[in-house]
Design a protein around this motif. Structure first.
Motif, PDB file in Angstrom:
ATOM      1  N   LEU A  59       0.823  -1.204   0.000  1.00 45.93           N
ATOM      2  CA  LEU A  59       0.000   0.000   0.000  1.00 45.93           C
ATOM      3  C   LEU A  59       0.858   1.255   0.000  1.00 45.93           C
ATOM      4  N   ILE A  60       1.901   1.275   0.848  1.00 54.07           N
ATOM      5  CA  ILE A  60       2.773   2.453   0.904  1.00 54.07           C
ATOM      6  C   ILE A  60       3.537   2.616  -0.411  1.00 54.07           C
ATOM      7  N   VAL A  61       4.129   1.530  -0.902  1.00 60.57           N
ATOM      8  CA  VAL A  61       4.902   1.596  -2.141  1.00 60.57           C
ATOM      9  C   VAL A  61       4.011   1.986  -3.309  1.00 60.57           C
ATOM     10  N   SER A  62       2.810   1.385  -3.377  1.00 58.84           N
ATOM     11  CA  SER A  62       1.885   1.708  -4.469  1.00 58.84           C
ATOM     12  C   SER A  62       1.449   3.166  -4.414  1.00 58.84           C
ATOM     13  N   SER A  63       1.289   3.687  -3.215  1.00 57.02           N
ATOM     14  CA  SER A  63       0.844   5.071  -3.068  1.00 57.02           C
ATOM     15  C   SER A  63       1.967   6.057  -3.356  1.00 57.02           C
ATOM     16  N   MET A  64       3.208   5.682  -3.039  1.00 58.44           N
ATOM     17  CA  MET A  64       4.328   6.595  -3.211  1.00 58.44           C
ATOM     18  C   MET A  64       4.871   6.583  -4.639  1.00 58.44           C
ATOM     19  N   ILE A  65       5.169   5.391  -5.145  1.00 55.68           N
ATOM     20  CA  ILE A  65       5.745   5.299  -6.491  1.00 55.68           C
ATOM     21  C   ILE A  65       4.604   5.374  -7.493  1.00 55.68           C
ATOM     22  N   GLY A  66       4.552   6.445  -8.213  1.00 57.99           N
ATOM     23  CA  GLY A  66       3.491   6.617  -9.190  1.00 57.99           C
ATOM     24  C   GLY A  66       3.886   7.688 -10.180  1.00 57.99           C
ATOM     25  N   SER A  67       3.087   8.726 -10.229  1.00 59.03           N
ATOM     26  CA  SER A  67       3.361   9.792 -11.193  1.00 59.03           C
ATOM     27  C   SER A  67       4.535  10.662 -10.780  1.00 59.03           C
ATOM     28  N   GLY A  68       4.769  10.817  -9.460  1.00 59.57           N
ATOM     29  CA  GLY A  68       5.737  11.791  -8.984  1.00 59.57           C
ATOM     30  C   GLY A  68       7.132  11.630  -9.540  1.00 59.57           C
ATOM     31  N   ILE A  69       7.671  10.411  -9.514  1.00 62.08           N
ATOM     32  CA  ILE A  69       9.049  10.204  -9.949  1.00 62.08           C
ATOM     33  C   ILE A  69       9.199  10.406 -11.455  1.00 62.08           C
ATOM     34  N   PHE A  70       8.107  10.341 -12.208  1.00 64.31           N
ATOM     35  CA  PHE A  70       8.154  10.533 -13.649  1.00 64.31           C
ATOM     36  C   PHE A  70       7.792  11.961 -14.067  1.00 64.31           C
ATOM     37  N   VAL A  71       7.226  12.742 -13.132  1.00 64.79           N
ATOM     38  CA  VAL A  71       6.816  14.114 -13.435  1.00 64.79           C
ATOM     39  C   VAL A  71       7.568  15.114 -12.582  1.00 64.79           C
ATOM     40  N   THR A  89      18.092  17.572  -2.768  1.00 68.66           N
ATOM     41  CA  THR A  89      16.689  17.813  -2.409  1.00 68.66           C
ATOM     42  C   THR A  89      15.900  16.517  -2.406  1.00 68.66           C
ATOM     43  N   TRP A  90      16.150  15.643  -3.388  1.00 69.39           N
ATOM     44  CA  TRP A  90      15.462  14.341  -3.414  1.00 69.39           C
ATOM     45  C   TRP A  90      15.804  13.528  -2.167  1.00 69.39           C
ATOM     46  N   LEU A  91      17.072  13.551  -1.756  1.00 68.11           N
ATOM     47  CA  LEU A  91      17.477  12.838  -0.545  1.00 68.11           C
ATOM     48  C   LEU A  91      16.822  13.451   0.693  1.00 68.11           C
ATOM     49  N   ALA A  92      16.839  14.788   0.774  1.00 65.85           N
ATOM     50  CA  ALA A  92      16.243  15.476   1.921  1.00 65.85           C
ATOM     51  C   ALA A  92      14.750  15.200   2.014  1.00 65.85           C
ATOM     52  N   THR A 285      13.097   5.491  -1.130  1.00 67.39           N
ATOM     53  CA  THR A 285      14.119   6.547  -1.166  1.00 67.39           C
ATOM     54  C   THR A 285      15.316   6.120  -2.017  1.00 67.39           C
ATOM     55  N   GLY A 286      15.760   4.886  -1.838  1.00 67.61           N
ATOM     56  CA  GLY A 286      16.871   4.380  -2.637  1.00 67.61           C
ATOM     57  C   GLY A 286      16.541   4.340  -4.122  1.00 67.61           C
ATOM     58  N   LEU A 287      15.350   3.870  -4.463  1.00 67.40           N
ATOM     59  CA  LEU A 287      14.945   3.805  -5.868  1.00 67.40           C
ATOM     60  C   LEU A 287      14.859   5.197  -6.488  1.00 67.40           C
ATOM     61  N   TYR A 288      14.316   6.158  -5.746  1.00 68.51           N
ATOM     62  CA  TYR A 288      14.172   7.519  -6.273  1.00 68.51           C
ATOM     63  C   TYR A 288      15.532   8.156  -6.573  1.00 68.51           C
ATOM     64  N   LEU A 289      16.486   8.019  -5.647  1.00 73.41           N
ATOM     65  CA  LEU A 289      17.801   8.615  -5.858  1.00 73.41           C
ATOM     66  C   LEU A 289      18.488   8.013  -7.090  1.00 73.41           C
ATOM     67  N   MET A 290      18.453   6.686  -7.190  1.00 74.42           N
ATOM     68  CA  MET A 290      19.106   6.028  -8.323  1.00 74.42           C
ATOM     69  C   MET A 290      18.416   6.350  -9.643  1.00 74.42           C
ATOM     70  N   THR A 291      17.097   6.520  -9.605  1.00 71.46           N
ATOM     71  CA  THR A 291      16.364   6.857 -10.823  1.00 71.46           C
ATOM     72  C   THR A 291      16.743   8.249 -11.315  1.00 71.46           C
ATOM     73  N   ASN A 292      16.872   9.215 -10.409  1.00 69.54           N
ATOM     74  CA  ASN A 292      17.253  10.570 -10.812  1.00 69.54           C
ATOM     75  C   ASN A 292      18.674  10.632 -11.351  1.00 69.54           C
ATOM     76  N   VAL A 293      19.570   9.852 -10.750  1.00 73.80           N
ATOM     77  CA  VAL A 293      20.935   9.778 -11.294  1.00 73.80           C
ATOM     78  C   VAL A 293      20.892   9.192 -12.704  1.00 73.80           C
ATOM     79  N   ALA A 294      20.050   8.164 -12.907  1.00 70.46           N
ATOM     80  CA  ALA A 294      19.924   7.548 -14.231  1.00 70.46           C
ATOM     81  C   ALA A 294      19.417   8.552 -15.259  1.00 70.46           C
ATOM     82  N   TYR A 295      18.452   9.389 -14.878  1.00 68.15           N
ATOM     83  CA  TYR A 295      17.971  10.425 -15.806  1.00 68.15           C
ATOM     84  C   TYR A 295      19.121  11.305 -16.284  1.00 68.15           C
ATOM     85  N   MET A 296      20.009  11.658 -15.349  1.00 65.26           N
ATOM     86  CA  MET A 296      21.082  12.593 -15.677  1.00 65.26           C
ATOM     87  C   MET A 296      22.189  11.969 -16.512  1.00 65.26           C
TER      88      MET A 296
END
Length: 502
Positions: A59-71, A89-92, A285-296
């Motif tokens: 429930l937490i993962v489904s609610s958190m990982i969604g549109s935000g990391i892609f937008v 900022t993503w880490l904070a 948090t770990g997935l978000y940080l690595m995803t943003n590095v991948a974008y760059m």
């Protein structure tokens, strides 16, 4: 010898008699168990504890990982002015969301009631703050979140069909409305079915981010590091820009408090609530940080800001002919978030209605499905209405501004309970500095944008929250009754096949 035979016969008879007695008692006990269990299934009408540890994490993962990391990466990097400050900022945001989740775990296990912030504010500060939270969340916060998710789903789902032009606005709105309708149906149909869907979609979300992360690792291995070099070169953000960047980042982390909305449906909440929160927060948090590095690794900050859909552009640059995987993964991810958002949202108005703060129909559950169908349907209806404006940035700012007022109030309630009820049982207890940090952050997030650059929609947000008192004073405080509303309630109760809990 005869005496021995008689004694043996007597022992055998006694043994047989005991066995017969035990057999009859066992049958009687089984019959009583069957009789006592049948009425419980037939007569007891209430929400069941059907969400376990895996369901809670899902429930937490489904609610958190969604549109935000892609937008939201566009919003964070636009306001922060450089790649390095954007990543910090993503880490904070992840650390702040984790602090908030841990604070909610303490007050949630102290007050194990569904409804998120509502029962906490009710016990700490009384009915008016609790009512204003329920009013704002039910009519604006949760429906707007579901509307944003629906629009994001349609944007990514339709983008492959319009590769060389903008997606028609009417088509986006129509698809978004259909998505909202589907998730409302699933959540009304069965709690168990909803949690199973959440688990399946959580796995899909993680896979979709892992595809991006693996693509980023391959790019780094091939020497694509130029966009990460001198990462702190750029404009220095001001107070307002930092606050708005946090709004965008925290929107991606939104959902860390979802388990507090369904505590009454969580198995062994004293154990599963904190464990699920910690597991989900570290993972996301770990997935978000690595995803943003991948974008760059695939695009510069300027290219990222000019991308209409960041995930899709990354797919085209890195995956080539397999780029269709990204829109598919994103739509899968966002649909799961829609399910989680809708699942939790209905519990707010449901809990408030049980306290007499909302219309009685909203406290009713389906007599067969045992789901809070009226509350879920209301959330879906309001979300469809909010799809009409189709303004993502305004909705995010409005949502975040109001949301953090109540997050700060809930963590202030934790501090209040520590002072006034120091000996109260606390199955989970966090260092007091954690809720203090969340309260300070909430105050900054609420007031910094207003002070730096006042805008009319902030005033409108506050006035809208206070507008709830127009309904609270006559219908809750003075308990005014309306025969017309009563007749409508009876009609809705029959139409929806719902009733109050036993």
């Amino acid at each position: 010898m005869e005496a021995s035979d008689e004694s043996s016969d007597s022992i055998n008879a006694t043994t047989e008699s005991k066995k017969s007695l035990l057999h009859r008692l066992r049958i009687k006990k089984d019959n009583e168990k069957e009789k006592s269990s049948e009425p419980e299934e037939l007569e007891t009408l209430r929400l069941k504890r059907e969400v376990g540890f895996i369901g809670g994490v899902s429930l937490i993962v489904s609610s958190m990982i969604g549109s935000g990391i892609f937008v939201s990466p566009k919003g964070v990097f636009r306001f922060m002015g450089s790649v390095g400050s954007g990543l910090l900022t993503w880490l904070a945001c992840g650390v702040l969301a984790t602090f908030g989740a841990l604070s909610y775990a303490e007050v949630g296990t102290m007050i194990p009631k569904s409804g998120g912030e509502y029962p906490i504010l009710l016990e700490a500060f009384g009915p008016i703050p609790a009512y204003l939270f329920a009013w704002t969340s039910t009519t604006i916060l949760k429906p707007s979140a579901l509307a944003i998710l629906g629009l994001t789903f349609s944007k990514y789902a339709l983008s492959p069909m319009f590769p060389d032009c903008e997606t028609p606005e009417m088509a986006m709105k129509l698809v978004a409305a259909v998505v909202v309708g589907v998730v409302v149906f699933i959540n009304c149909y069965s709690v168990k079915l909803s949690t199973r869907f959440l688990t399946v979609f959580s796995v899909g979300k993680i896979i979709s981010l892992l595809i991006i992360i693996i693509g980023g690792i391959v790019m780094l291995a091939n020497g694509h590091t130029k966009h990460l070099e001198n990462s702190f070169e750029g404009e220095t953000p001001g107070v307002r820009e930092i606050a708005l960047a946090f709004y965008q980042g925290l929107w991606a982390y939104d959902g860390w408090n979802q388990l507090n909305y369904i505590i009454e449906e969580l198995k062994n909440p004293y154990v599963n609530l904190p464990r699920a929160i910690v597991t989900a927060m570290i993972l996301v948090t770990g997935l978000y940080l690595m995803t943003n590095v991948a974008y760059m690794t695939a695009m510069s900050r300027i290219q990222l800001l000019n991308s209409p859909a960041v995930g899709t552009v990354f797919g085209v640059k890195v995956l080539g002919v397999m780029s269709w995987i990204i829109p598919l993964a994103v739509t899968w991810s966002v649909f799961g978030t829609c399910l989680g958002s809708c699942f939790a949202a209905g519990r707010i108005s449901y809990t408030a209605s049980r306290e007499g703060h909302f219309n009685q129909v909203l406290s009713m559950i389906h007599i067969k499905r045992l789901t809070p169908a009226p509350a879920v349907l209301l959330n879906g209806l309001l979300a469809i209405i909010m799809i009409i404006p189709n303004d993502f940035d305004t909705l995010v700012d409005y949502f975040s501004f109001c949301m953090w007022m109540f997050h700060g109030g809930t963590c202030a309630a934790l501090i209040y309970f520590r002072i006034t009820q120091p000996n109260r049982k606390r199955p989970v207890k966090v260092p007091i500095i954690i809720p203090i940090i969340v309260c300070i952050a909430a105050v900054c997030l609420v007031f910094a944008p207003i002070i730096d650059e006042p805008k009319i929609h902030y005033l409108f947000a506050v006035l809208y929250v206070l507008f709830g008192l127009v309904f609270y004073i006559p219908f809750v405080h003075f308990k005014k009754k309306s025969q017309t509303i009563r007749k409508i309630n009876i009609l809705l109760q029959k139409l929806l096949q719902v009733s109050t809990e036993d």
